[in-house]
Design an enzyme around this catalytic site. Sequence first.
Site, PDB file in Angstrom:
ATOM      1  N   ARG A 183     101.455 -84.236 -54.567  1.00 37.39           N
ATOM      2  CA  ARG A 183     100.358 -83.341 -54.258  1.00 37.39           C
ATOM      3  C   ARG A 183      99.505 -82.994 -55.472  1.00 37.39           C
ATOM      4  O   ARG A 183      98.312 -83.193 -55.458  1.00 37.39           O
ATOM      5  CB  ARG A 183     100.895 -82.055 -53.618  1.00 37.39           C
ATOM      6  CG  ARG A 183      99.752 -81.165 -53.145  1.00 37.39           C
ATOM      7  CD  ARG A 183     100.221 -79.837 -52.627  1.00 37.39           C
ATOM      8  NE  ARG A 183     101.227 -79.980 -51.599  1.00 37.39           N
ATOM      9  CZ  ARG A 183     101.922 -78.954 -51.114  1.00 37.39           C
ATOM     10  NH1 ARG A 183     101.697 -77.732 -51.579  1.00 37.39           N
ATOM     11  NH2 ARG A 183     102.819 -79.122 -50.190  1.00 37.39           N
ATOM     12  N   TYR A 226      78.883 -82.262 -39.162  1.00 38.33           N
ATOM     13  CA  TYR A 226      77.463 -82.423 -39.501  1.00 38.33           C
ATOM     14  C   TYR A 226      77.226 -83.379 -40.655  1.00 38.33           C
ATOM     15  O   TYR A 226      76.122 -83.857 -40.834  1.00 38.33           O
ATOM     16  CB  TYR A 226      76.850 -81.061 -39.888  1.00 38.33           C
ATOM     17  CG  TYR A 226      76.928 -80.028 -38.802  1.00 38.33           C
ATOM     18  CD1 TYR A 226      76.274 -80.221 -37.592  1.00 38.33           C
ATOM     19  CD2 TYR A 226      77.648 -78.855 -38.988  1.00 38.33           C
ATOM     20  CE1 TYR A 226      76.353 -79.272 -36.596  1.00 38.33           C
ATOM     21  CE2 TYR A 226      77.726 -77.899 -37.994  1.00 38.33           C
ATOM     22  CZ  TYR A 226      77.077 -78.105 -36.793  1.00 38.33           C
ATOM     23  OH  TYR A 226      77.146 -77.174 -35.811  1.00 38.33           O
ATOM     24  N   HIS A 269      97.793 -88.997 -44.017  1.00 37.32           N
ATOM     25  CA  HIS A 269      97.983 -87.712 -44.706  1.00 37.32           C
ATOM     26  C   HIS A 269      98.285 -86.609 -43.689  1.00 37.32           C
ATOM     27  O   HIS A 269      97.370 -86.002 -43.140  1.00 37.32           O
ATOM     28  CB  HIS A 269      96.697 -87.386 -45.488  1.00 37.32           C
ATOM     29  CG  HIS A 269      96.868 -86.342 -46.553  1.00 37.32           C
ATOM     30  ND1 HIS A 269      97.612 -86.554 -47.688  1.00 37.32           N
ATOM     31  CD2 HIS A 269      96.381 -85.084 -46.658  1.00 37.32           C
ATOM     32  CE1 HIS A 269      97.571 -85.467 -48.449  1.00 37.32           C
ATOM     33  NE2 HIS A 269      96.829 -84.554 -47.839  1.00 37.32           N
TER      34      HIS A 269
END
Length: 750
Positions: A40, A130, A86
């Site tokens: 991570r 968007y 993931h």
Amino acid sequence: MGKSLVPPGGGDDDNIEPVDLKKALEERYLAYALSTIMHRALPDVRDGMKPVHRRIMHAMRLLRLNPDQGFAKCARIVGEVMGKFHPHGDQSIYDALVRLAQDFSMRYPLVDGQGNFGNIDGDNAAAMRYTEARMTEVATELLAGITEDAVDFRPTYNEEDEEPSVLPGAFPNLLANGSSGIAVGMATSIPPHNAAELLDAALLLIDNPAASVADLVQFVQGPDFPTGGIIVDDRKSILDAYETGRGGFRVRAKWHQEDQGRGTWVIVVTEIPYGVQKSRLIEKAAELLIARKLPLLEDIRDESAEDIRVVLVPKSRTVDPGLLMESLFKLTELESRFPLNMNVLSRGKVPNVLSLKSALQEWLDHRREVLIRRSKHRLGEIERRLEILAGYLIAYLNIDEVIRIIREEDEPKPVMMKRWDLTDTQAEAILNMRLRALRKLEEFEIRKEFDGLTEEKKQIEALLASEAMQWKTIKWQIGELRERFGPETEIGKRRTTFAEAPEHDLSEIHNAMIEKEPVTVIVSEKGWLRAMKGHLSDHSQFTFKEGDSLKFAFPAQTTDKILIFTTGGKFYTIGADRLPGGRGHGEPIRIIVDMENDQDIVTAFVHDAGRKLLLVSHQGNGFVVPETEVVANTRKGRQVMNVKAPDEAKRCVPVAGDHAAIVGENRKMLVFPLAEVPEMTRGKGVRLQKYKDGGMLDLKTFAMADGLSWQDSADRTFTRSQAELAEWIGVRASAGRMVPKGFPKTGRFG
């Protein structure tokens, strides 16, 4: 019977295992820590990526979002990454994707974003439904060769698919784009650098593997932040940081003075330190303005559009712009420190703090491994193709026979293999040929391809056999890359510059942060301090707690330092602006500084760096000390006069003139030249007057030419000239004579 570890049974509890809590916690926490470190928070030294970024890049490649293709919705990319590789929240993946596209976060963005991807003010990007994205040129460099067995693949979390464990990384991404992350028990923080400089350093390292970090720093001068700014560290500390892999860089905003006509001017900030949100920076500066912590500044305005333009208006045209900026650098994020902690996964496995050289070396070793693996992969492809071409050649020479066998035999493959001694692959290739390929099956074409591939095979075998040739190839690749990201290109130009921080007197800067106002400092008998606004001459108006009264009061400015001398021989320094206001009775000195309970205040006065002070103890010891030597920077104060009980410090007077007059409690006076008193920075001092019993009562320094004067109780002034003082003038440490007629009953000079 001792307590059982197993809870009281409720039927079949055979499968309950007692577990030692401490051991279980240790194991689980260690597993969590390792997972955070490895999967991570820490980047891999080879491609400079954390797993989430690597997975985003891999998913974008699979979606064919190349720089020359169209864009895809970010929601689609995030969905692909989350579904296949993931297994974490979509927001965390989208945040990582957004950052890769921000040109103020990434020195070389890996994602080309379309839509609102946030801004330097700290506003968020639009929702992923968007925005659209595709890869940049840099991203394709990082992925170059991934289909050619350049890196290992490992199963994804649900083992349905495969993902790369590291990217081929033809671009020095770790140092070029930097990285920061917090794991468990370790963190990483790497600033972005200039790619062309890194590639130059890598070339030097290939030519001379023994090159030192100092040699590399000739090329890699320091970080190159996407937001520009100025680094104000000296070369030595930068070199030290790169050698150890730990350190930090002080980055300042870039500013210039802009003339407004008629002698007025403003300061315009055009670049701010990396990682600082502009809106927050301005908010904090505005708060300081309102709190009157920035007396040199009148106003701060944000006039930014595409470029940054923050306007600072000075209080008046006489303000020194350098000092104004220094005070802002000290109090706001116009100067910030970017830490360097090159803690990365070395060889993809071990967390390690690397130097600049080790980081570059590991990247080069990875490039070599990728080159070897890609070469071997190509070799395998060539060998397979050569085998098929040899089969085609046989088929071409015996085309009629081949057609006859296929038409007549039930099992043509074994017959062909036996007839012309073909391999399984060759026979399969001939059988799979289309009829239309027969037209193209010319001996010349086949032989041309065969010879071309044989030549390439020879070259690759030579490359694999020679380490020198491998490094030569890598040098050529790096040279190509350097041309594309060189200092003359738009993206390759260095943005962060270097400068020495201008030298300003610290006290000047400190004063620039305090609003200058007149105050009256009041000290009470019991040691309470306060500062009332204005210069007040009528001391009778001051109020005190019951049983307390005025010890002394004096005028000062809020920018002054107040020195306090105590009976223990210590000096304390308090900024006049830090004294409690005059509304109440103030605060006891023991709250403001760490003063011992058995000590009292001897005197307090405004610091004047040009003066010298004469310190005297009760037993008559004393010495001269320059006032600059008594300023204390901490609450603990500074021990200047060494006194042992029952002796204590009794007087501190500014040195004026050339003689000193001292009076003991026995009313004997002695006058002697000041030249006989040594100047020291700390000590017990020398004997000034000798007493059988009692001690020193009062002391005065004066110029012999003007004579010695004192005031009596009726405020009349008496002056004695040198001739009149003849019988009292002696050498230091004598006993002196009884005071002259008319000397005050109090035994003090008034």
